[in-house]
Motif scaffolding. Structure first.
Motif, mmCIF file in Angstrom:
data_model
loop_
_atom_site.group_PDB
_atom_site.id
_atom_site.type_symbol
_atom_site.label_atom_id
_atom_site.label_comp_id
_atom_site.label_asym_id
_atom_site.label_seq_id
_atom_site.Cartn_x
_atom_site.Cartn_y
_atom_site.Cartn_z
ATOM 1 N N TRP A 49 0.835 -1.204 0.000
ATOM 2 C CA TRP A 49 0.000 0.000 0.000
ATOM 3 C C TRP A 49 0.864 1.247 0.000
ATOM 4 C CZ3 TRP A 49 -0.349 4.018 3.413
ATOM 5 C CH2 TRP A 49 0.322 3.879 4.608
ATOM 6 N N TRP A 50 2.080 1.193 0.610
ATOM 7 C CA TRP A 50 2.918 2.384 0.602
ATOM 8 C C TRP A 50 3.518 2.619 -0.784
ATOM 9 C CZ3 TRP A 50 4.042 -1.850 3.758
ATOM 10 C CH2 TRP A 50 5.131 -2.645 3.382
ATOM 11 N N GLY A 51 3.803 1.526 -1.539
ATOM 12 C CA GLY A 51 4.239 1.708 -2.924
ATOM 13 C C GLY A 51 3.144 2.309 -3.780
ATOM 14 N N GLN A 52 1.901 1.893 -3.542
ATOM 15 C CA GLN A 52 0.777 2.463 -4.291
ATOM 16 C C GLN A 52 0.546 3.925 -3.915
ATOM 17 O OE1 GLN A 52 -2.322 -0.306 -3.304
ATOM 18 N NE2 GLN A 52 -1.518 -1.900 -4.643
ATOM 19 N N ALA A 53 0.782 4.279 -2.639
ATOM 20 C CA ALA A 53 0.649 5.680 -2.233
ATOM 21 C C ALA A 53 1.700 6.543 -2.927
ATOM 22 C CB ALA A 53 0.788 5.795 -0.713
ATOM 23 N N TRP A 54 2.887 5.995 -3.110
ATOM 24 C CA TRP A 54 3.940 6.712 -3.853
ATOM 25 C C TRP A 54 3.487 6.996 -5.286
ATOM 26 C CZ3 TRP A 54 8.746 8.892 -3.412
ATOM 27 C CH2 TRP A 54 9.505 9.015 -4.573
ATOM 28 N N GLY A 128 4.613 -2.021 18.538
ATOM 29 C CA GLY A 128 4.248 -2.556 17.231
ATOM 30 C C GLY A 128 4.884 -1.800 16.088
ATOM 31 N N HIS A 129 5.093 -0.483 16.266
ATOM 32 C CA HIS A 129 5.733 0.305 15.206
ATOM 33 C C HIS A 129 7.180 -0.112 15.033
ATOM 34 C CE1 HIS A 129 2.139 2.406 14.882
ATOM 35 N NE2 HIS A 129 2.395 3.512 15.564
ATOM 36 N N ILE A 130 7.882 -0.327 16.135
ATOM 37 C CA ILE A 130 9.282 -0.753 16.038
ATOM 38 C C ILE A 130 9.349 -2.134 15.370
ATOM 39 C CG2 ILE A 130 11.360 -1.334 17.336
ATOM 40 C CD1 ILE A 130 10.521 0.679 19.448
ATOM 41 N N ALA A 131 8.449 -3.037 15.769
ATOM 42 C CA ALA A 131 8.439 -4.374 15.169
ATOM 43 C C ALA A 131 8.185 -4.295 13.666
ATOM 44 C CB ALA A 131 7.370 -5.233 15.842
ATOM 45 N N ALA A 132 7.279 -3.415 13.258
ATOM 46 C CA ALA A 132 6.989 -3.273 11.828
ATOM 47 C C ALA A 132 8.215 -2.777 11.073
ATOM 48 C CB ALA A 132 5.816 -2.325 11.627
ATOM 49 N N LEU A 133 8.908 -1.782 11.610
ATOM 50 C CA LEU A 133 10.094 -1.267 10.943
ATOM 51 C C LEU A 133 11.178 -2.336 10.855
ATOM 52 C CD1 LEU A 133 10.229 2.296 12.537
ATOM 53 C CD2 LEU A 133 9.737 1.756 10.154
ATOM 54 N N LEU A 134 11.347 -3.110 11.923
ATOM 55 C CA LEU A 134 12.338 -4.181 11.874
ATOM 56 C C LEU A 134 11.971 -5.229 10.829
ATOM 57 C CD1 LEU A 134 13.034 -4.670 15.683
ATOM 58 C CD2 LEU A 134 14.535 -3.598 13.995
ATOM 59 N N ASP A 135 10.679 -5.405 10.559
ATOM 60 C CA ASP A 135 10.221 -6.349 9.534
ATOM 61 C C ASP A 135 10.147 -5.705 8.157
ATOM 62 O OD1 ASP A 135 10.012 -8.419 11.296
ATOM 63 O OD2 ASP A 135 7.877 -8.132 11.691
ATOM 64 N N ARG A 136 10.673 -4.472 8.038
ATOM 65 C CA ARG A 136 10.651 -3.726 6.775
ATOM 66 C C ARG A 136 9.218 -3.546 6.272
ATOM 67 N NH1 ARG A 136 15.829 -4.957 6.770
ATOM 68 N NH2 ARG A 136 17.220 -3.612 5.578
ATOM 69 N N MET A 138 5.640 -0.898 6.615
ATOM 70 C CA MET A 138 5.169 0.424 6.990
ATOM 71 C C MET A 138 3.642 0.375 7.049
ATOM 72 S SD MET A 138 6.065 4.085 5.259
ATOM 73 C CE MET A 138 7.798 3.747 5.334
ATOM 74 N N PRO A 139 3.087 -0.238 8.102
ATOM 75 C CA PRO A 139 1.633 -0.390 8.175
ATOM 76 C C PRO A 139 0.936 0.966 8.196
ATOM 77 C CG PRO A 139 2.658 -0.908 10.289
ATOM 78 C CD PRO A 139 3.773 -0.740 9.305
ATOM 79 N N PRO A 140 -0.313 1.001 7.728
ATOM 80 C CA PRO A 140 -1.021 2.289 7.671
ATOM 81 C C PRO A 140 -1.076 3.004 9.015
ATOM 82 C CG PRO A 140 -2.217 0.618 6.433
ATOM 83 C CD PRO A 140 -1.105 -0.094 7.125
ATOM 84 N N HIS A 141 -1.226 2.270 10.136
ATOM 85 C CA HIS A 141 -1.362 2.961 11.415
ATOM 86 C C HIS A 141 -0.061 3.651 11.817
ATOM 87 C CE1 HIS A 141 -0.273 -1.268 12.470
ATOM 88 N NE2 HIS A 141 0.530 -0.675 13.331
ATOM 89 N N LEU A 142 1.096 3.143 11.350
ATOM 90 C CA LEU A 142 2.350 3.833 11.637
ATOM 91 C C LEU A 142 2.368 5.189 10.935
ATOM 92 C CD1 LEU A 142 5.910 2.334 11.656
ATOM 93 C CD2 LEU A 142 5.472 4.452 10.454
ATOM 94 N N VAL A 143 1.959 5.187 9.672
ATOM 95 C CA VAL A 143 1.936 6.437 8.902
ATOM 96 C C VAL A 143 0.900 7.400 9.475
ATOM 97 C CG1 VAL A 143 1.517 7.428 6.618
ATOM 98 C CG2 VAL A 143 2.766 5.272 6.841
ATOM 99 N N GLU A 144 -0.256 6.878 9.874
ATOM 100 C CA GLU A 144 -1.297 7.745 10.431
ATOM 101 C C GLU A 144 -0.876 8.333 11.776
ATOM 102 O OE1 GLU A 144 -4.694 5.262 10.530
ATOM 103 O OE2 GLU A 144 -5.059 5.376 8.362
ATOM 104 N N ASP A 145 -0.222 7.508 12.616
ATOM 105 C CA ASP A 145 0.255 8.032 13.899
ATOM 106 C C ASP A 145 1.346 9.077 13.688
ATOM 107 O OD1 ASP A 145 -1.511 6.423 15.209
ATOM 108 O OD2 ASP A 145 -0.055 4.901 15.795
ATOM 109 N N ALA A 146 2.205 8.850 12.688
ATOM 110 C CA ALA A 146 3.233 9.850 12.380
ATOM 111 C C ALA A 146 2.590 11.155 11.919
ATOM 112 C CB ALA A 146 4.185 9.313 11.315
ATOM 113 N N ALA A 147 1.560 11.051 11.073
ATOM 114 C CA ALA A 147 0.880 12.259 10.605
ATOM 115 C C ALA A 147 0.226 13.001 11.766
ATOM 116 C CB ALA A 147 -0.162 11.893 9.537
ATOM 117 N N ALA A 148 -0.344 12.236 12.721
ATOM 118 C CA ALA A 148 -0.942 12.878 13.892
ATOM 119 C C ALA A 148 0.102 13.609 14.720
ATOM 120 C CB ALA A 148 -1.650 11.824 14.751
#
Length: 453
Positions: A49-54, A128-136, A138-148
């Motif tokens: 989904w992040w590639g599609q957002a790009w 969960g955000h750290i685990a996602a980054l370690l797994d390469r 970028m789940p939507p909630h990480l991006v949404e929390d960053a935007a917040a």
């Protein structure tokens, strides 16, 4: 992939065309170089989904859709050379269809130090955000929390600025091809995007680790912070009426636990005691394994962002569910024959049905089974797509039959679905078999269906 370091004279964007590459000098910034990827063929440029957002940011930014269409073709044909990624800038040499080479750059604004601080604090707050980054990932909630937190990781409309030696003032086919190629890189590793925003993987993970350790030290028993939390009145609780009245200002609930890496393993029924009359242990084990796979998929969908806003899917028929079960857990021949019977199919037809399901679920299965007559509007739209995607003289000779277009003289076919997408088919051992997922681009679907040279 090579990792190098490069100076950057610009406060917010990566270095320009005249910079000299250097190594080992204080103040240099990281650069990753990716070898040229093979032609994309009929594969989509972005599955994540992040590639599609790009790509959406690219398509929303470019003023000339025809230029992007040409760029997509260049990328699909392998016209993009090695891609260099560094803070604020991506660069590649793109070869046009007449073999002319152009240096193309796409600029993306870097995040400032304060923005990175907010992002790191936000990530440390949620394991969960750290685990996602370690797994390469970028789940939507990480991006949404960053935007917040005031940090926009993904580019928006107008964020991708183009520079090319062809001297186009907007996105040209060469910068468009570069962006489509970068979408493939983002699918493999979202750290590419974070590097463009200003942080390389090593630095980002080191900073996350340091902040996590500092937080753990503050929260350890015996620390001043812990003693303060356990002072007089600690643990007394809050009256339920007060908590309800403050529901709009209370902090959010903890994040849901992460999805397990794979479905659970069913127990073995191979025991010393014989089965009860009428019980087939092999079939029962198969059903339990299928249930585990289905439960895992349902949990993944439930944890996905926006799941509550998705429409409820139509219930599966018995025939559809039988095919789904065979696709989830490939059965042994004896059980496959029973499933085929339940699906109302011949045993030899089940393989095609399983493939169709794997490529497109109920929609893919319907395209396999159903031949339909497009109405005038759908037929006109299909013919317009076929006319647009090939250059003059390149279009293959197609023989139309209802919603199916067969390439004359070959065992290759395109099937047009009711949703306007194209499905690639190839004849194997006398049967038409699906060979890939649906594509909005008929030339992409055809590239998948054509046998490799």
């Amino acid at each position: 992939m090579n990792e190098r370091y490069r100076t950057d004279d610009d406060e917010r964007y990566g270095s320009g065309e005249g910079d000299e590459e250097q190594t080992g000098v204080v103040g240099q910034e990281p650069e990753r170089t990716f070898a040229a990827l093979p032609p994309a063929g009929g594969r989509g440029f972005a599955t994540s989904w992040w590639g599609q957002a790009w790509l959406k940011a690219l398509e929303d930014t470019a003023l000339d859709g025809e230029q992007l269409k040409r760029g997509r073709k260049l990328a699909r044909e392998g016209g993009v050379g090695a891609v260099s990624v560094r803070p604020g800038r991506i660069t590649a040499v793109v070869q046009d269809r007449d073999s002319t080479a152009y240096r193309s750059d796409v600029l993306l604004q870097r995040l400032g130090d304060e923005e990175w601080d907010r992002f790191l604090d936000m990530a440390v707050d949620r394991a969960g955000h750290i685990a996602a980054l370690l797994d390469r990932e970028m789940p939507p909630h990480l991006v949404e929390d960053a935007a917040a937190a005031g940090v926009d990781l993904l580019p928006g409309i107008g964020d991708l600025e183009a520079e090319c030696t062809c001297e186009a003032w907007d996105h040209c086919p060469h910068t468009g091809a570069l962006c489509y190629q970068v979408a493939r890189l983002l699918d493999q590793d979202p750290f590419v995007l974070l590097l463009m925003r200003g942080r390389d993987e090593r630095r980002l993970l080191d900073e996350l680790q340091a902040r996590s350790m500092a937080r753990a030290a503050r929260e350890a028993p015996g620390s001043p912070e812990a003693r303060e939390r356990s002072g007089p009145g600690a643990g007394a609780g809050v009256d339920a009426r007060e908590a309800f009245a403050a529901r709009d200002i209370l902090p959010p609930l903890p994040a849901a636990p992460p999805l397990p890496p794979e479905p659970g393993q069913p127990p073995s029924l191979d025991t010393e005691a014989g089965p009860a009359p009428g019980v087939d242990p092999g079939a029962l084990e198969f059903l339990v394994a299928g249930t585990a796979v289905r439960a895992y998929r349902m949990l993944a969908e439930a944890l996905a962002q926006g799941h509550g806003q998705q429409p409820v899917p139509d219930p599966l028929t018995v025939a559809q569910d039988a095919v789904r079960l065979a696709a989830d857990v490939r059965p042994e021949p004896r059980i496959a024959a029973r499933i085929a019977q339940g699906a109302g199919r011949q045993r030899a037809d089940l393989e095609a049905a399983v493939r169709a399901w794997q490529y497109g679920g109920p929609a893919g299965l319907a395209v396999l089974d159903e031949e339909w007559e497009p109405d005038a509007e759908s037929l006109a739209r299909a013919r317009a797509q076929l006319a647009e995607v090939w250059e003059e003289g390149e279009r293959p000779r197609l023989r139309a039959g209802r919603n199916r277009w067969t390439v004359a003289g070959t065992d290759v076919q395109l099937r047009y679905g009711p949703d306007g997408r194209w499905w690639p088919y190839r004849k194997e051992r006398g049967r038409w078999m699906p060979v890939g997922p649906a594509d909005d681009d008929p030339s992409g679907a055809l590239a998948v269906a054509l046998p490799e040279a």
